[in-house]
Design a protein around this motif. Structure first.
Motif, PDB file in Angstrom:
ATOM      1  N   VAL A  17      19.841   1.351  -1.767  1.00 14.93           N
ATOM      2  CA  VAL A  17      19.898  -0.112  -1.858  1.00 14.93           C
ATOM      3  C   VAL A  17      18.797  -0.721  -0.987  1.00 14.93           C
ATOM      4  O   VAL A  17      18.062  -1.608  -1.413  1.00 14.93           O
ATOM      5  N   LEU A  18      18.658  -0.214   0.252  1.00 16.06           N
ATOM      6  CA  LEU A  18      17.631  -0.743   1.156  1.00 16.06           C
ATOM      7  C   LEU A  18      16.216  -0.457   0.661  1.00 16.06           C
ATOM      8  O   LEU A  18      15.292  -1.218   0.949  1.00 16.06           O
ATOM      9  N   GLY A  19      16.044   0.625  -0.080  1.00 16.55           N
ATOM     10  CA  GLY A  19      14.732   0.973  -0.603  1.00 16.55           C
ATOM     11  C   GLY A  19      14.492   0.476  -2.019  1.00 16.55           C
ATOM     12  O   GLY A  19      13.457   0.754  -2.614  1.00 16.55           O
ATOM     13  N   SER A  20      15.436  -0.277  -2.552  1.00 18.93           N
ATOM     14  CA  SER A  20      15.349  -0.730  -3.942  1.00 18.93           C
ATOM     15  C   SER A  20      14.278  -1.804  -4.121  1.00 18.93           C
ATOM     16  O   SER A  20      13.918  -2.507  -3.181  1.00 18.93           O
ATOM     17  N   PRO A  21      13.775  -1.941  -5.345  1.00 19.70           N
ATOM     18  CA  PRO A  21      12.818  -3.026  -5.618  1.00 19.70           C
ATOM     19  C   PRO A  21      13.407  -4.405  -5.296  1.00 19.70           C
ATOM     20  O   PRO A  21      12.705  -5.283  -4.808  1.00 19.70           O
ATOM     21  N   GLU A  22      14.706  -4.565  -5.530  1.00 22.56           N
ATOM     22  CA  GLU A  22      15.339  -5.855  -5.247  1.00 22.56           C
ATOM     23  C   GLU A  22      15.268  -6.166  -3.745  1.00 22.56           C
ATOM     24  O   GLU A  22      15.024  -7.300  -3.367  1.00 22.56           O
ATOM     25  N   PHE A  23      15.516  -5.183  -2.903  1.00 25.28           N
ATOM     26  CA  PHE A  23      15.461  -5.402  -1.459  1.00 25.28           C
ATOM     27  C   PHE A  23      14.038  -5.618  -0.993  1.00 25.28           C
ATOM     28  O   PHE A  23      13.779  -6.424  -0.101  1.00 25.28           O
ATOM     29  N   MET A  24      13.079  -4.917  -1.581  1.00 22.51           N
ATOM     30  CA  MET A  24      11.673  -5.034  -1.160  1.00 22.51           C
ATOM     31  C   MET A  24      11.132  -6.427  -1.421  1.00 22.51           C
ATOM     32  O   MET A  24      10.153  -6.843  -0.831  1.00 22.51           O
ATOM     33  N   ARG A  25      11.775  -7.194  -2.297  1.00 21.24           N
ATOM     34  CA  ARG A  25      11.316  -8.556  -2.582  1.00 21.24           C
ATOM     35  C   ARG A  25      11.683  -9.543  -1.497  1.00 21.24           C
ATOM     36  O   ARG A  25      11.155 -10.630  -1.437  1.00 21.24           O
ATOM     37  N   TYR A  26      12.664  -9.189  -0.654  1.00 19.43           N
ATOM     38  CA  TYR A  26      13.141 -10.135   0.366  1.00 19.43           C
ATOM     39  C   TYR A  26      12.471  -9.947   1.669  1.00 19.43           C
ATOM     40  O   TYR A  26      12.043  -9.104   2.180  1.00 19.43           O
ATOM     41  N   SER A  31       0.873  -1.174   0.000  1.00 19.89           N
ATOM     42  CA  SER A  31       0.000   0.000   0.000  1.00 19.89           C
ATOM     43  C   SER A  31       0.907   1.220   0.000  1.00 19.89           C
ATOM     44  O   SER A  31       2.078   1.127   0.387  1.00 19.89           O
ATOM     45  N   PRO A  32       0.415   2.372  -0.423  1.00 22.41           N
ATOM     46  CA  PRO A  32       1.251   3.581  -0.414  1.00 22.41           C
ATOM     47  C   PRO A  32       1.797   3.896   0.981  1.00 22.41           C
ATOM     48  O   PRO A  32       2.961   4.243   1.133  1.00 22.41           O
ATOM     49  N   ASP A  33       0.964   3.751   2.002  1.00 24.65           N
ATOM     50  CA  ASP A  33       1.395   4.046   3.362  1.00 24.65           C
ATOM     51  C   ASP A  33       2.502   3.095   3.809  1.00 24.65           C
ATOM     52  O   ASP A  33       3.519   3.518   4.365  1.00 24.65           O
ATOM     53  N   ALA A  34       2.328   1.818   3.561  1.00 27.02           N
ATOM     54  CA  ALA A  34       3.332   0.832   3.959  1.00 27.02           C
ATOM     55  C   ALA A  34       4.642   1.058   3.212  1.00 27.02           C
ATOM     56  O   ALA A  34       5.729   0.958   3.793  1.00 27.02           O
ATOM     57  N   LEU A  35       4.563   1.390   1.941  1.00 33.91           N
ATOM     58  CA  LEU A  35       5.761   1.650   1.152  1.00 33.91           C
ATOM     59  C   LEU A  35       6.507   2.866   1.698  1.00 33.91           C
ATOM     60  O   LEU A  35       7.736   2.841   1.853  1.00 33.91           O
ATOM     61  N   MET A  36       5.794   3.928   2.026  1.00 38.40           N
ATOM     62  CA  MET A  36       6.438   5.124   2.577  1.00 38.40           C
ATOM     63  C   MET A  36       7.108   4.823   3.914  1.00 38.40           C
ATOM     64  O   MET A  36       8.204   5.314   4.185  1.00 38.40           O
ATOM     65  N   ARG A  37       6.473   4.018   4.754  1.00 38.00           N
ATOM     66  CA  ARG A  37       7.087   3.664   6.039  1.00 38.00           C
ATOM     67  C   ARG A  37       8.372   2.861   5.825  1.00 38.00           C
ATOM     68  O   ARG A  37       9.378   3.095   6.497  1.00 38.00           O
ATOM     69  N   ARG A  38       8.353   1.920   4.881  1.00 35.43           N
ATOM     70  CA  ARG A  38       9.562   1.135   4.610  1.00 35.43           C
ATOM     71  C   ARG A  38      10.672   2.005   4.030  1.00 35.43           C
ATOM     72  O   ARG A  38      11.838   1.862   4.396  1.00 35.43           O
ATOM     73  N   LEU A  39      10.321   2.915   3.129  1.00 31.31           N
ATOM     74  CA  LEU A  39      11.340   3.787   2.539  1.00 31.31           C
ATOM     75  C   LEU A  39      11.897   4.767   3.558  1.00 31.31           C
ATOM     76  O   LEU A  39      13.096   5.056   3.560  1.00 31.31           O
ATOM     77  N   SER A  40      11.055   5.272   4.441  1.00 34.93           N
ATOM     78  CA  SER A  40      11.545   6.161   5.507  1.00 34.93           C
ATOM     79  C   SER A  40      12.506   5.410   6.419  1.00 34.93           C
ATOM     80  O   SER A  40      13.551   5.936   6.822  1.00 34.93           O
ATOM     81  N   PHE A  41      12.158   4.177   6.753  1.00 32.66           N
ATOM     82  CA  PHE A  41      13.040   3.347   7.571  1.00 32.66           C
ATOM     83  C   PHE A  41      14.355   3.092   6.846  1.00 32.66           C
ATOM     84  O   PHE A  41      15.435   3.229   7.436  1.00 32.66           O
ATOM     85  N   ALA A  42      14.298   2.727   5.571  1.00 41.81           N
ATOM     86  CA  ALA A  42      15.505   2.457   4.790  1.00 41.81           C
ATOM     87  C   ALA A  42      16.402   3.684   4.743  1.00 41.81           C
ATOM     88  O   ALA A  42      17.624   3.576   4.886  1.00 41.81           O
ATOM     89  N   THR A  43      15.824   4.866   4.566  1.00 40.70           N
ATOM     90  CA  THR A  43      16.606   6.100   4.513  1.00 40.70           C
ATOM     91  C   THR A  43      17.263   6.380   5.857  1.00 40.70           C
ATOM     92  O   THR A  43      18.449   6.703   5.925  1.00 40.70           O
ATOM     93  N   ALA A  44      16.508   6.264   6.942  1.00 38.09           N
ATOM     94  CA  ALA A  44      17.064   6.525   8.269  1.00 38.09           C
ATOM     95  C   ALA A  44      18.155   5.507   8.622  1.00 38.09           C
ATOM     96  O   ALA A  44      19.207   5.865   9.142  1.00 38.09           O
TER      97      ALA A  44
END
Length: 103
Positions: free
Chosen positions: A94-103, A29-42
């Motif tokens: 790298v942490l926010g990449s599509p490749e990482f999101m698959r794992y 979902s957009p919200d879940a994706l934003m939370r994961r990307l914020s975490f990856a950035t931090a």
């Protein structure tokens, strides 16, 4: 633990006996994706204290090349985006990449 709770997956508190769902509908979902990307950035830019889950002053960023090796490599498109980014943001990409999101 706070991040897991924010993501709707508090440790040992799943309401059903079969655990949290590992299907796309449960986490895409957009919200879940934003939370994961914020975490990856931090996390990638060393602005997250892993002991407390709190923000902190930037330290030494994670090694983007080591993360990439752990993933088994990146696509050409992702690799180009990582290479073009400022060094302090490469691990976050790298942490926010599509490749990482698959794992």
């Amino acid at each position: 633990f706070g991040l897991l709770r924010q993501w709707g997956m508090p440790l040992y508190l799943c309401l059903t006996p079969d655990g949290y769902k590992h299907v796309e509908a449960a986490w895409l979902s957009p919200d879940a994706l934003m939370r994961r990307l914020s975490f990856a950035t931090a996390l990638g830019s060393a602005r997250l204290d892993l002991a407390t889950g709190e923000s902190k002053a930037g330290g030494e960023p994670l090694d983007a090349q080591a993360l990439e090796r752990a993933l088994g490599g990146l696509s050409r498109k992702t690799r180009a985006a990582v290479d073009e980014a400022p060094k302090r943001l490469r691990a976050a990409l790298v942490l926010g990449s599509p490749e990482f999101m698959r794992y």
